[in-house]
Design a protein around this motif. Structure first.
Motif, short mmCIF file in Angstrom:
data_model
loop_
_atom_site.label_atom_id
_atom_site.label_comp_id
_atom_site.label_asym_id
_atom_site.label_seq_id
_atom_site.Cartn_x
_atom_site.Cartn_y
_atom_site.Cartn_z
N VAL A 313 -3.89 -100.42 -8.82
CA VAL A 313 -4.89 -100.35 -9.90
C VAL A 313 -4.32 -100.94 -11.18
O VAL A 313 -4.99 -101.71 -11.88
CB VAL A 313 -5.34 -98.89 -10.11
N THR A 314 -3.08 -100.60 -11.49
CA THR A 314 -2.45 -101.13 -12.71
C THR A 314 -2.30 -102.64 -12.65
O THR A 314 -2.60 -103.35 -13.63
CB THR A 314 -1.06 -100.48 -12.91
N THR A 315 -1.85 -103.14 -11.51
CA THR A 315 -1.68 -104.59 -11.35
C THR A 315 -3.02 -105.31 -11.44
O THR A 315 -3.14 -106.37 -12.07
CB THR A 315 -1.01 -104.90 -10.01
N GLU A 457 -3.75 -117.52 -9.87
CA GLU A 457 -2.70 -118.45 -10.31
C GLU A 457 -1.33 -117.81 -10.08
O GLU A 457 -1.09 -116.67 -10.43
CB GLU A 457 -2.88 -118.77 -11.80
N LEU A 458 -0.42 -118.58 -9.50
CA LEU A 458 0.90 -118.04 -9.16
C LEU A 458 2.04 -118.73 -9.90
O LEU A 458 2.86 -118.06 -10.53
CB LEU A 458 1.12 -118.16 -7.64
N THR A 459 2.11 -120.06 -9.85
CA THR A 459 3.32 -120.77 -10.27
C THR A 459 3.63 -120.55 -11.74
O THR A 459 4.75 -120.14 -12.10
CB THR A 459 3.16 -122.27 -9.99
N ALA A 460 2.68 -120.83 -12.64
CA ALA A 460 2.93 -120.66 -14.07
C ALA A 460 3.19 -119.20 -14.40
O ALA A 460 4.02 -118.89 -15.27
CB ALA A 460 1.74 -121.19 -14.87
N THR A 461 2.51 -118.30 -13.72
CA THR A 461 2.70 -116.87 -13.99
C THR A 461 4.11 -116.43 -13.62
O THR A 461 4.72 -115.62 -14.33
CB THR A 461 1.66 -116.05 -13.22
N LEU A 462 4.64 -116.93 -12.51
CA LEU A 462 6.00 -116.57 -12.11
C LEU A 462 7.02 -116.95 -13.18
O LEU A 462 7.98 -116.20 -13.45
CB LEU A 462 6.36 -117.27 -10.80
N LEU A 463 6.84 -118.11 -13.81
CA LEU A 463 7.83 -118.61 -14.77
C LEU A 463 7.60 -118.12 -16.19
O LEU A 463 8.55 -118.04 -16.98
CB LEU A 463 7.83 -120.15 -14.76
N PRO A 466 5.55 -112.32 -19.23
CA PRO A 466 6.53 -111.47 -19.92
C PRO A 466 7.23 -110.53 -18.95
O PRO A 466 6.67 -110.14 -17.91
CB PRO A 466 5.66 -110.69 -20.93
N THR A 467 8.44 -110.16 -19.27
CA THR A 467 9.21 -109.25 -18.43
C THR A 467 8.44 -107.95 -18.22
O THR A 467 7.96 -107.34 -19.18
CB THR A 467 10.57 -108.96 -19.06
N GLY A 468 8.31 -107.54 -16.97
CA GLY A 468 7.59 -106.32 -16.66
C GLY A 468 6.11 -106.51 -16.40
O GLY A 468 5.44 -105.57 -15.97
N ALA A 473 -1.10 -111.90 -8.03
CA ALA A 473 -0.41 -113.01 -7.36
C ALA A 473 1.09 -112.80 -7.32
O ALA A 473 1.74 -113.01 -6.29
CB ALA A 473 -0.75 -114.33 -8.06
N THR A 474 1.68 -112.37 -8.44
CA THR A 474 3.14 -112.19 -8.46
C THR A 474 3.56 -110.96 -7.65
O THR A 474 4.63 -110.97 -7.03
CB THR A 474 3.65 -112.07 -9.91
N ALA A 475 2.74 -109.90 -7.66
CA ALA A 475 3.06 -108.73 -6.83
C ALA A 475 3.00 -109.10 -5.34
O ALA A 475 3.86 -108.69 -4.55
CB ALA A 475 2.09 -107.59 -7.13
N PHE A 476 1.98 -109.87 -4.99
CA PHE A 476 1.88 -110.34 -3.60
C PHE A 476 3.09 -111.20 -3.25
O PHE A 476 3.66 -111.08 -2.16
CB PHE A 476 0.59 -111.15 -3.43
#
Length: 516
Positions: A313-315, A457-463, A466-468, A473-476
């Motif tokens: 839910v938070t994600t 969107e995955l790629t830009a979000t990974l790089l 912000p920390t935390g 997409a990034t959790a997956f």
């Protein structure tokens, strides 16, 4: 001097604020390209020669080129073939098939890759990569081609048949030339997506420029190697854009008059009906049923499915918040460009508009790399903050907002604004009470398209996140990279559910032109 340029200059003088805003937007979208050029110059010719002319780059070029070429050819064959069956034949259940053929766009490519690799772990080969990206991207060819089929004049085909041409000859000599623009446009989209694809190929361990840039960045934190590879990738993208323009040519196939509004007689498939239905069933099964079935299996039976509902839910909330903010920011940035492109049409405004398209054609990995470097070197206080991430989303997805906004401006009469001005209404008041209400449908459509794009969107979000900060997409990606397929499944399911409305929107207009 021609009246057109004079009028355009006059309108620009009366609208200095939108012009300044549109120029700022264009400058932002071109920032990654400027970064690549400046960084390449800094490396110098000797450095470029050392970094580019080496066996590793040759291997990446071969891997990328053959994947792009193979995917484009397969997507073209599948897209044209499926579009012909759905639009030009008496195939049973055409409307249902149309929706099913568009539906794979609701499943992100990295989710499709996860589904296949979790079922067939040995799929990390060229053939596996070709299979996954083809199944993910063939709708990009199918959609424009099916729309082009619907617009063809049946009289040309009937005349060709009357002259004794066979069905194959009619397709090759009459229909296919008229499909060229749609086919090339869809193929260009496929090629650009494959060049920019990261998640699906990284999961399949198939090395391309995009995955190599990411690995280089993680290893050396934006060393010259990553920058140089990014420059080669940008050159490949520009080469594709120029090739598509050259191949498209200047020939037109539009009717000279309105003609009679009618559709061609559907082709009776006869004995080919069952094989055609089987072929479409296999395509839909591989591109849609396998990914969704794999997600369902891992969701129910996965050994790592011990997921806290609160975390999901938070994600999801974080993802929706970022998507909503990106949609608002990107649509606001699209307004001055879309408005000027119609109300002050001219060379300068056209250049500003096209600049946004050029910037967004740069792969997400390059945009993220550029923003990371600029943030560290110039504005370190904004490094790994939400504004930088929103800027990346805006550069990536700005055309998705500009196109519907411009369409809305085209359809809104200028008269209403002129009348309000003659009654003494100020410019901000006219914007609030006249312009924005008229543009509301286009603004809403653009915001929805950006919103749905940001969700997956995955790629830009990974790089850049912000920390935390964790998105769906990034959790997956974190769970699937750790081979925790059961834990990754819920995030993928939510992404698919949120992306499903885009499929409905894309198939809605085409569905009205089909009969069962």
């Amino acid at each position: 001097m021609p009246r057109g340029p004079v009028r355009a200059r006059s309108r620009l003088r009366r609208t200095p604020v939108p012009l300044v805003l549109a120029a700022a937007v264009a400058a932002l979208t071109l920032l990654p390209l400027v970064y690549i050029v400046v960084s390449t110059v800094d490396v110098g010719w000797s450095g470029i020669r050392e970094l580019v002319f080496r066996p590793r780059v040759g291997e990446l070029l071969w891997n990328t080129a053959r994947l792009v070429g193979g995917t484009v050819l397969l997507c073209a064959a599948l897209g044209v073939g499926a579009a012909w069956l759905v639009e030009r034949t008496a195939l049973p259940g055409r409307r249902t098939w149309h929706v099913l053929l568009v539906a794979p766009l609701a499943v992100p490519a990295f989710v499709t890759s996860y589904a296949w690799i979790s079922v067939l772990p040995g799929l990390d080969t060229y053939a596996g990569a070709l299979l996954v990206v083809t199944l993910s991207y063939f709708p990009f060819v199918y959609l424009p081609v099916v729309a082009a089929f619907r617009g063809l004049d049946p009289a040309l085909e009937e005349t060709a048949r009357g002259l004794g041409l066979s069905g194959w000859a009619v397709f090759r000599r009459v229909q296919l030339p008229q499909l060229r623009v749609a086919l090339l446009g869809g193929s260009l989209l496929v090629a650009l997506h494959v060049l920019a694809e990261f998640g699906a190929l990284q999961m399949l361990r198939y090395a391309t420029f995009t995955t190599a840039i990411y690995d280089q960045y993680r290893a050396t934190f934006n060393g010259p190697g990553a920058t140089t590879l990014a420059g080669v990738l940008v050159l490949l993208c520009l080469a594709l854009l120029l090739a598509e323009l050259r191949l498209r040519g200047r020939h037109g196939y539009a009717r000279t008059g309105a003609g009679v509004a009618r559709t061609g007689r559907p082709v009776r498939l006869g004995a080919l009906t069952l094989p055609s239905l089987l072929a479409l069933a296999v395509l839909v099964g591989l591109s849609l049923v396998v990914p969704l079935g794999s997600l369902g299996t891992w969701l129910v039976c996965g050994s790592s499915t011990d997921l806290e509902v609160g975390a999901l839910v938070t994600t999801t909330g974080t993802t929706l918040g970022l998507a909503a903010a990106a949609a608002a920011v990107t649509t606001a940035m699209a307004l001055p460009t879309g408005w000027l492109a119609v109300r002050a049409r001219g060379r300068l405004t056209t250049l500003l508009e096209r600049s946004t398209y050029l910037g967004s054609s740069v792969p997400a990995i390059v945009i993220a790399l550029a923003l990371v470097t600029i943030a560290i070197d110039v504005t370190p206080w904004v490094y790994q903050t939400v504004p930088v991430l929103l800027a990346a989303y805006a550069i990536l997805f700005l055309p998705r907002a500009i196109v519907p906004v411009r369409s809305a401006v085209e359809q809104s009469p200028r008269l209403y604004d002129d009348v309000a001005a003659s009654l003494g209404s100020s410019a901000p008041d006219r914007l609030r009470r006249v312009t924005l209400p008229l543009l509301a449908p286009g603004i809403g459509a653009g915001a929805a398209l950006v919103f749905l794009a940001v969700v997956t969107e995955l790629t830009a979000t990974l790089l850049l996140a912000p920390t935390g900060t964790t998105t769906l997409a990034t959790a997956f990606w974190s769970a699937s990279s750790a081979l925790e397929y059961g834990a990754a499944a819920p995030y993928a399911v939510v992404m698919v559910l949120l992306s499903a409305p885009a499929t409905v929107l894309l198939s809605h207009d085409a569905r009205r032109g089909l009969t069962t």
